[in-house]
Design an enzyme around this catalytic site. Structure first.
Site, PDB file in Angstrom:
ATOM      1  N   ASN A 150      23.551  45.550  40.285  1.00  7.36           N
ATOM      2  CA  ASN A 150      24.921  46.145  41.076  1.00  7.36           C
ATOM      3  C   ASN A 150      25.619  45.842  41.884  1.00  7.36           C
ATOM      4  O   ASN A 150      27.014  46.480  41.581  1.00  7.36           O
ATOM      5  CB  ASN A 150      24.112  47.258  41.894  1.00  7.36           C
ATOM      6  N   LYS A 179      33.906  43.228  33.735  1.00  2.00           N
ATOM      7  CA  LYS A 179      33.009  44.122  33.631  1.00  2.00           C
ATOM      8  C   LYS A 179      32.839  44.167  31.976  1.00  2.00           C
ATOM      9  O   LYS A 179      32.347  44.650  31.776  1.00  2.00           O
ATOM     10  CB  LYS A 179      33.496  45.680  33.581  1.00  2.00           C
ATOM     11  N   TYR A 231      39.052  42.108  37.352  1.00  2.00           N
ATOM     12  CA  TYR A 231      37.950  43.132  37.282  1.00  2.00           C
ATOM     13  C   TYR A 231      37.727  43.971  36.352  1.00  2.00           C
ATOM     14  O   TYR A 231      36.047  43.572  35.558  1.00  2.00           O
ATOM     15  CB  TYR A 231      38.766  44.074  38.050  1.00  2.00           C
TER      16      TYR A 231
END
Length: 257
Positions: free
Chosen positions: A94, A164, A160
């Site tokens: 995570n 992802k 980002y």
């Protein structure tokens, strides 16, 4: 959001949670513990220990701060987790950061590499060292944290967004490699979740506040960290035993709205 009394679908399982002091990490660790798992939380030594104390986890560990390369740090926390728990049944992979918000031409290269190292290399190395353990025991569930940013684009968030998207690709690849060993690998994709990260992102993008995003959410509210924790707990449990390679959207319809 509490579970029914006696509901313990993760009883007897050992769970490792990275980014455990963050909003989603701490909420998920609490949920996994409520459902019976023995939880080992992993986070940076400088991370706030408050969420850890309130979660009443059995253990919290840090990657070895003196080990300068990421491979050694990840290998170290996996070894410590195995020593504490004797096995790893659930791995919530995570840990992640949002990075700077800037256009591609203005984006600092060093910052791009930093985001990649945490969000992509960290996820890759976590699976690199946890998968062999799970494959040897012929069972296990890995849940990687991606984002709606792993499925759509957004201006001024190149590092980002790319990181992802990469997590989604890693998840799909790992799910195929792990399936013959009875190990499942899935990803969770949070939408607009009330948290420090969302607050910082909207501030840096010049949005007046996170609540300004609500009209873009079809079901009409921001998400909570518990929304994500419940989704991860489902993917961690045998209730999702026929689910692997799946990207679970928890965004109240944002990506289709």
């Amino acid at each position: 959001m509490s579970d029914p009394a006696g509901y313990q679908p993760l009883a007897g399982k050992v769970a490792v949670v990275t980014g455990a002091a963050g909003a989603i990490g701490s909420a998920t660790a609490r949920k996994l513990a409520e459902r019976g798992a023995r939880v080992i939380g992993v986070d940076h030594p400088s991370a706030d220990g408050g969420p850890v104390e309130t979660a009443r986890w059995p253990r919290r560990i840090h990657p070895a701060a003196r080990r300068r390369d990421r491979r050694s740090r990840v290998c170290g926390y996996v070894e410590k987790s195995l020593a504490l728990g004797s096995r790893i049944d659930i791995f919530f992979n995570n840990a992640g950061i949002e990075g700077t918000q800037a256009s591609i031409q203005d984006y600092p290269t060093d910052e791009f590499v930093r985001v990649f190292n945490v969000n992509v290399l960290g996820v890759f190395l976590g699976m690199k060292y946890v998968l062999p353990l799970m494959q040897a025991q012929k069972s296990g569930s890995i849940i990687n944290t991606s984002s709606i940013a792993g499925l759509i684009g957004a201006a001024n968030m190149s590092s980002y967004i790319i990181s992802k998207h990469a997590v989604l690709g890693l998840t799909r690849t790992a799910s195929l490699e792990a399936a013959p060993f009875g190990v499942r690998v899935n990803s969770v994709h949070p939408g607009f979740i009330e948290s420090r990260m969302l607050t910082d992102i909207v501030h840096n993008l010049g949005v007046p506040g996170a609540e300004a995003l609500v009209p873009a959410v079809p079901l009409g509210r921001l998400g909570t960290i518990d929304d994500i924790a419940i989704a991860v707990a489902f993917l961690a449990s045998d209730e999702s035993s026929y689910v692997t390679g799946h990207s679970l959207l928890v965004d109240r319809g944002k990506t289709v709205g």
